[in-house]
Design an enzyme around this catalytic site. Structure first.
Site, PDB file in Angstrom:
ATOM      1  N   TYR A  31     -19.078 -18.494 -10.793  1.00  0.00           N
ATOM      2  CA  TYR A  31     -19.051 -18.725 -12.244  1.00  0.00           C
ATOM      3  C   TYR A  31     -19.451 -20.173 -12.566  1.00  0.00           C
ATOM      4  CZ  TYR A  31     -17.172 -18.510 -17.031  1.00  0.00           C
ATOM      5  OH  TYR A  31     -17.019 -18.540 -18.400  1.00  0.00           O
ATOM      6  N   SER A  73     -20.011 -23.314 -20.430  1.00  0.00           N
ATOM      7  CA  SER A  73     -18.554 -23.344 -20.268  1.00  0.00           C
ATOM      8  C   SER A  73     -18.182 -24.788 -19.934  1.00  0.00           C
ATOM      9  CB  SER A  73     -18.157 -22.426 -19.100  1.00  0.00           C
ATOM     10  OG  SER A  73     -16.819 -22.669 -18.708  1.00  0.00           O
TER      11      SER A  73
HETATM   12  N1  LIG Z   1     -13.227 -16.658 -23.012  1.00  0.00           N
HETATM   13  C1  LIG Z   1     -13.291 -17.862 -22.460  1.00  0.00           C
HETATM   14  O1  LIG Z   1     -12.272 -18.533 -22.216  1.00  0.00           O
HETATM   15  C2  LIG Z   1     -14.639 -18.449 -22.123  1.00  0.00           C
HETATM   16  C3  LIG Z   1     -14.693 -19.809 -21.766  1.00  0.00           C
HETATM   17  C4  LIG Z   1     -15.933 -20.366 -21.450  1.00  0.00           C
HETATM   18  C5  LIG Z   1     -17.073 -19.585 -21.497  1.00  0.00           C
HETATM   19  N2  LIG Z   1     -16.985 -18.267 -21.838  1.00  0.00           N
HETATM   20  C6  LIG Z   1     -18.214 -17.490 -21.861  1.00  0.00           C
HETATM   21  O2  LIG Z   1     -18.383 -16.875 -23.123  1.00  0.00           O
HETATM   22  C7  LIG Z   1     -19.196 -15.713 -22.981  1.00  0.00           C
HETATM   23  C8  LIG Z   1     -18.540 -14.551 -23.692  1.00  0.00           C
HETATM   24  O3  LIG Z   1     -17.307 -14.301 -23.040  1.00  0.00           O
HETATM   25  P1  LIG Z   1     -16.058 -13.611 -23.729  1.00  0.00           P
HETATM   26  O4  LIG Z   1     -14.904 -14.405 -23.327  1.00  0.00           O
HETATM   27  O5  LIG Z   1     -16.349 -13.328 -25.144  1.00  0.00           O
HETATM   28  O6  LIG Z   1     -16.027 -12.263 -22.844  1.00  0.00           O
HETATM   29  P2  LIG Z   1     -15.816 -10.721 -23.205  1.00  0.00           P
HETATM   30  O7  LIG Z   1     -15.536 -10.082 -21.890  1.00  0.00           O
HETATM   31  O8  LIG Z   1     -14.890 -10.547 -24.328  1.00  0.00           O
HETATM   32  O9  LIG Z   1     -17.275 -10.265 -23.693  1.00  0.00           O
HETATM   33  C9  LIG Z   1     -18.372 -10.203 -22.814  1.00  0.00           C
HETATM   34  C10 LIG Z   1     -19.284  -9.057 -23.247  1.00  0.00           C
HETATM   35  O10 LIG Z   1     -20.419  -9.065 -22.364  1.00  0.00           O
HETATM   36  C11 LIG Z   1     -20.766  -7.727 -22.093  1.00  0.00           C
HETATM   37  N3  LIG Z   1     -21.544  -7.641 -20.858  1.00  0.00           N
HETATM   38  C12 LIG Z   1     -21.086  -7.752 -19.586  1.00  0.00           C
HETATM   39  N4  LIG Z   1     -22.097  -7.554 -18.715  1.00  0.00           N
HETATM   40  C13 LIG Z   1     -23.222  -7.336 -19.453  1.00  0.00           C
HETATM   41  C14 LIG Z   1     -24.565  -7.063 -19.123  1.00  0.00           C
HETATM   42  N5  LIG Z   1     -24.969  -6.972 -17.854  1.00  0.00           N
HETATM   43  N6  LIG Z   1     -25.463  -6.900 -20.137  1.00  0.00           N
HETATM   44  C15 LIG Z   1     -25.058  -6.961 -21.426  1.00  0.00           C
HETATM   45  N7  LIG Z   1     -23.784  -7.203 -21.798  1.00  0.00           N
HETATM   46  C16 LIG Z   1     -22.870  -7.387 -20.817  1.00  0.00           C
HETATM   47  C17 LIG Z   1     -19.423  -7.014 -21.980  1.00  0.00           C
HETATM   48  O11 LIG Z   1     -19.554  -5.608 -22.107  1.00  0.00           O
HETATM   49  C18 LIG Z   1     -18.634  -7.663 -23.102  1.00  0.00           C
HETATM   50  O12 LIG Z   1     -18.784  -6.924 -24.301  1.00  0.00           O
HETATM   51  C19 LIG Z   1     -19.394 -15.526 -21.476  1.00  0.00           C
HETATM   52  O13 LIG Z   1     -20.629 -16.054 -21.098  1.00  0.00           O
HETATM   53  C20 LIG Z   1     -18.262 -16.337 -20.886  1.00  0.00           C
HETATM   54  O14 LIG Z   1     -18.532 -16.763 -19.586  1.00  0.00           O
HETATM   55  C21 LIG Z   1     -15.790 -17.688 -22.157  1.00  0.00           C
END
Ligand SMILES: NC(=O)c1ccc[n+]([C@@H]2O[C@H](COP(=O)([O-])OP(=O)(O)OC[C@H]3O[C@@H](n4cnc5c(N)ncnc54)[C@H](O)[C@@H]3O)[C@@H](O)[C@H]2O)c1
Length: 260
Positions: free
Chosen positions: A161, A148
């Site tokens: 986080y 991130s």
């Molecule tokens: N969306 C943003 O702005 C953003 C920014 C920086 C980093 N990220 C990172 O990107 C990644 C994906 O995030 P996203 O925004 O697509 O989130 P999201 O919530 O849409 O998807 C996350 C998925 O992870 C699954 N999950 C949660 N706990 C789990 C576990 N213990 N085992 C297996 N699966 C599990 C959830 O069920 C969900 O389907 C994450 O690591 C997040 O920190 C997101």
């Protein structure tokens, strides 16, 4: 001269994608599948995972859903064995599952710290632990970890986080050093605010109006918009493909210039 398409083709490759049933993970399941990979979509959300498996198979993608909690040592071990049994090899691992709790260290409960660090950081360790030997046996591969912008700089009310994402960035470098000899490359993609359920949930946790929060998150970025899950999936495709053959240990920021 090499065929231009060969560099991006994932034909014959097998990819494991955690957090694959939503947001960035789901966009990457579609992207890598579209470029020829067979994809193991890993998530705790079984209902959505099974629904998506059916939908994507109908669209012609070779996707199989596996229910697995990445914080469980046993489940990660079983997952690696099951994917190898089903597909015969693993070439690409996208460690992407993550959760956010928007609190300072003072306000975070210990169990909230544990869930954020366990899903977001420990999950990448556990999944890699069991998949790297399979990749090495197959001649190598590419691991991409989702960091991130807040793994490279701090952010407000997101202590666990930020700690987990900082850990991901440096775990990536450590793994790149250890496993280069097995022809395994390890890189991180570091998204800025991307429109997914996770980002919208962060807004709710902070008590903001959803649309105002999204608008505010886009503000101040040189490219003046939020990321889309596909923006991030494109960078994962780059690291999964032959275009990045001599890149390992890198932290790529994909954020519309947000931390430039
Ligand atoms: N969306 C943003 O702005 C953003 C920014 C920086 C980093 N990220 C990172 O990107 C990644 C994906 O995030 P996203 O925004 O697509 O989130 P999201 O919530 O849409 O998807 C996350 C998925 O992870 C699954 N999950 C949660 N706990 C789990 C576990 N213990 N085992 C297996 N699966 C599990 C959830 O069920 C969900 O389907 C994450 O690591 C997040 O920190 C997101």
């Amino acid at each position: 001269m090499a065929n231009r398409k060969d560099f991006l083709s994932l034909d014959g490759k097998v990819a494991v994608i955690t957090g694959g049933a939503s947001g960035i993970g789901l966009a990457t399941v579609k992207k890598l599948g579209d470029f020829g990979a067979k994809v193991a979509m890993v998530d705790v959300n079984e209902k959505e995972g099974k629904r998506l498996e059916e939908e994507l198979n109908k669209e012609g993608l070779e996707v199989k859903f596996y229910k697995c909690d990445v914080t469980s040592n046993l489940e990660c071990k079983d997952l690696a064995e099951n994917v190898q049994k089903d597909f015969g090899r693993i070439d690409i691992l996208f460690n992407n599952a993550g959760v956010a709790r928007r609190k300072s260290v003072v306000d975070l409960e210990e169990k909230e710290w544990d869930i954020v660090v366990d899903v977001t950081l420990k999950g990448a360790y556990l999944m890699s632990k069991y998949i790297i030997p399979i990749m090495a046996e197959g001649g190598g591969g590419s691991i991409i970890n989702t960091g991130s912008g807040w793994g490279l700089k701090g952010g407000d009310d997101a202590a666990a986080y930020c700690a987990a994402k900082g850990g991901i960035v440096n775990l990536t470098r450590a793994m790149a050093i250890d496993h280069g000899k097995d022809n395994i490359r390890v890189n991180s993609v570091n998204p800025g605010d991307t429109d997914t359920p996770l980002l919208r949930d962060e807004g709710r946790q902070l008590g903001f109006n959803e649309e105002a929060f999204l608008k505010d998150s886009a503000k101040g970025r040189p490219l003046e918009r939020l990321g889309t899950p596909e923006d991030i999936a494109n960078s994962v495709l780059f690291f999964a493909s032959g275009l990045s053959e001599w890149i390992t240990g890198a932290a790529l920021v994909v954020d519309g210039g947000g931390i430039a």
